[in-house]
Design an enzyme around this catalytic site. Structure first.
Site, mmCIF file in Angstrom:
data_model
loop_
_atom_site.group_PDB
_atom_site.id
_atom_site.type_symbol
_atom_site.label_atom_id
_atom_site.label_comp_id
_atom_site.label_asym_id
_atom_site.label_seq_id
_atom_site.Cartn_x
_atom_site.Cartn_y
_atom_site.Cartn_z
ATOM 1 N N LYS A 60 26.634 43.090 -10.775
ATOM 2 C CA LYS A 60 26.883 42.460 -12.068
ATOM 3 C C LYS A 60 25.584 41.960 -12.690
ATOM 4 C CE LYS A 60 30.608 40.051 -12.367
ATOM 5 N NZ LYS A 60 31.669 39.029 -12.323
ATOM 6 N N LYS B 166 28.346 34.977 -3.021
ATOM 7 C CA LYS B 166 29.676 34.441 -3.260
ATOM 8 C C LYS B 166 29.981 33.470 -2.136
ATOM 9 C CE LYS B 166 32.869 35.293 -6.476
ATOM 10 N NZ LYS B 166 32.609 35.595 -7.889
ATOM 11 N N THR C 189 33.752 34.987 -20.502
ATOM 12 C CA THR C 189 34.217 36.136 -19.719
ATOM 13 C C THR C 189 35.149 36.999 -20.553
ATOM 14 O OG1 THR C 189 34.023 34.920 -17.633
ATOM 15 C CG2 THR C 189 35.443 36.860 -17.647
ATOM 16 N N GLY D 126 47.745 39.932 -15.111
ATOM 17 C CA GLY D 126 47.095 38.658 -14.817
ATOM 18 C C GLY D 126 46.961 37.874 -16.102
ATOM 19 N N VAL E 190 41.723 33.669 -18.601
ATOM 20 C CA VAL E 190 40.970 34.790 -19.171
ATOM 21 C C VAL E 190 41.915 35.822 -19.770
ATOM 22 C CG1 VAL E 190 39.359 36.673 -18.676
ATOM 23 C CG2 VAL E 190 39.021 34.434 -17.612
ATOM 24 N N GLY E 191 42.969 36.173 -19.041
ATOM 25 C CA GLY E 191 43.921 37.155 -19.558
ATOM 26 C C GLY E 191 44.538 36.733 -20.873
ATOM 27 N N ASP F 18 52.235 38.343 -14.607
ATOM 28 C CA ASP F 18 51.556 37.340 -13.789
ATOM 29 C C ASP F 18 52.478 36.955 -12.641
ATOM 30 O OD1 ASP F 18 48.944 35.441 -14.273
ATOM 31 O OD2 ASP F 18 50.503 34.384 -13.139
ATOM 32 N N ALA G 224 38.953 41.496 -13.648
ATOM 33 C CA ALA G 224 39.182 41.297 -12.218
ATOM 34 C C ALA G 224 38.032 41.899 -11.418
ATOM 35 C CB ALA G 224 40.503 41.941 -11.804
ATOM 36 N N ASN G 225 37.555 41.168 -10.422
ATOM 37 C CA ASN G 225 36.451 41.653 -9.599
ATOM 38 C C ASN G 225 36.955 42.602 -8.522
ATOM 39 O OD1 ASN G 225 34.243 40.120 -10.764
ATOM 40 N ND2 ASN G 225 35.190 38.305 -9.862
#
Length: 322
Positions: free
Chosen positions: A69, A81, A153, A183, A187-188, A204, A256-257
């Protein structure tokens, strides 16, 4: 052979430290993937896991994604992380105890790892970290930090979506197109509000987030809806070979990561003619904004312009003409 490559990739890290907190008795960990480009940055995730090995796997994958990223965004940092192995509903005293335990661990890295919020943590938790270490971003705005990174984000995902839509559909106008957002957290929800004119369906795991404003499907149905765009905005590891075979969309862009269960899934998406913007590109808005403000001293508008640069990155990635 694919499994061997995945295992080797998972262990390309500089450090992995797993610790039992002396105050809380709970497990915390930090994975530093790379400091080659600069100090490693990445969020602190607080989550319950079925087994400690699941947490280790998660922190290793997430830290590698942060290196990608930062590289894609042109940020002079490496990736890391951290994880606190605990459910979100901790008693206040225990939550504070494990946050202080984690702050001790962060501080031991001497700035080689710098933390921010992630799933299960927020600005108030970063303020607790700051009691014991200076290496925490996104404190509440009232305490001089940039607060939640959800807005930047989401803005970055929308920038990526504009460029990718021009590639997939010939226009970034999604009026009348069907978009599924898997989700519907902070953010969503912001992404949904930022897409004008589309027919939006959301899902969700938290049924209380259901709203009459958008269509609603169960999480297990979100990847089977016939639509134009899928926005993965929840947990990672959702795009597996089995899922890709069921997808009924032309474009996948979301925050999403670690969306892919393994790198080979990208080839499966391409074989099906599905355009996928890598999550480490689409989700970079939060880290771009935070570091612009807190490291570089940029003002709000300047930082947002840097986030909007994700659109140009995706254009170059997909060969899109502006």
């Amino acid at each position: 052979m694919a499994e061997v490559r995945e295992e080797r990739r998972m262990w390309e890290h500089e450090q992995l430290v797993v610790r039992t907190g002396r105050r809380s008795g709970l497990t915390t960990m930090v994975a530093v993937h790379s400091t080659e480009a600069g100090p490693a940055v990445g969020g602190c995730r607080m989550k319950a896991y079925g087994h400690i090995t699941d947490a280790v796997t998660d922190v290793l994958r997430l830290s590698r994604a942060m290196t990608l990223k930062c590289a894609a965004a042109g940020i002079p940092h490496g990736g890391a992380k951290s994880v606190i192995v605990a459910g979100r509903e901790l008693a206040p005293d225990l939550r504070r105890a494990v946050l202080l335990d984690h702050a001790d661990l962060i501080d031991e890295f001497g700035g080689a790892y710098r933390a921010g919020p992630d799933v299960g943590t927020g600005p108030d938790d970063m303020a607790v970290f700051r009691e014991l270490t200076p290496y925490a971003y996104c404190l509440p705005e009232a305490q001089g930090g940039t607060g939640s990174s959800s807005g930047p984000t989401a803005r970055g995902v929308l920038a990526a979506l504009r460029a990718a839509s021009r590639h997939a559909f010939g226009t970034d106008d999604l009026t009348g197109r069907k978009v599924v957002i898997s989700g519907f957290g902070s953010v969503g929800e912001l992404i949904a509000k930022g897409i004008e004119g589309a027919d939006i369906t959301v899902s969700d795991v938290d049924e209380s987030r259901r709203t009459d404003e958008y269509g609603w499907v169960r999480p297990d149905e979100a990847y089977e809806v016939e639509a134009d765009v899928l926005v993965p905005a929840a947990v990672g590891g959702v795009l597996s070979p089995e899922t890709v075979r069921r997808l009924g969309v032309k474009l996948v862009v979301g925050p999403a990561n670690n969306q892919l269960t393994d790198d080979g899934v990208a080839d499966l998406l391409a074989e099906r003619g599905i355009v996928w913007v890598p999550d480490h590109v689409a989700s970079a808005g939060g880290v771009i904004y935070t570091l612009a403000r807190e490291d570089d001293g940029a003002d709000h508008e300047t930082a947002l312009k840097r986030v909007d640069g994700i659109e140009k990155t995706v254009e170059r990635l997909l060969g899109v003409k502006a």
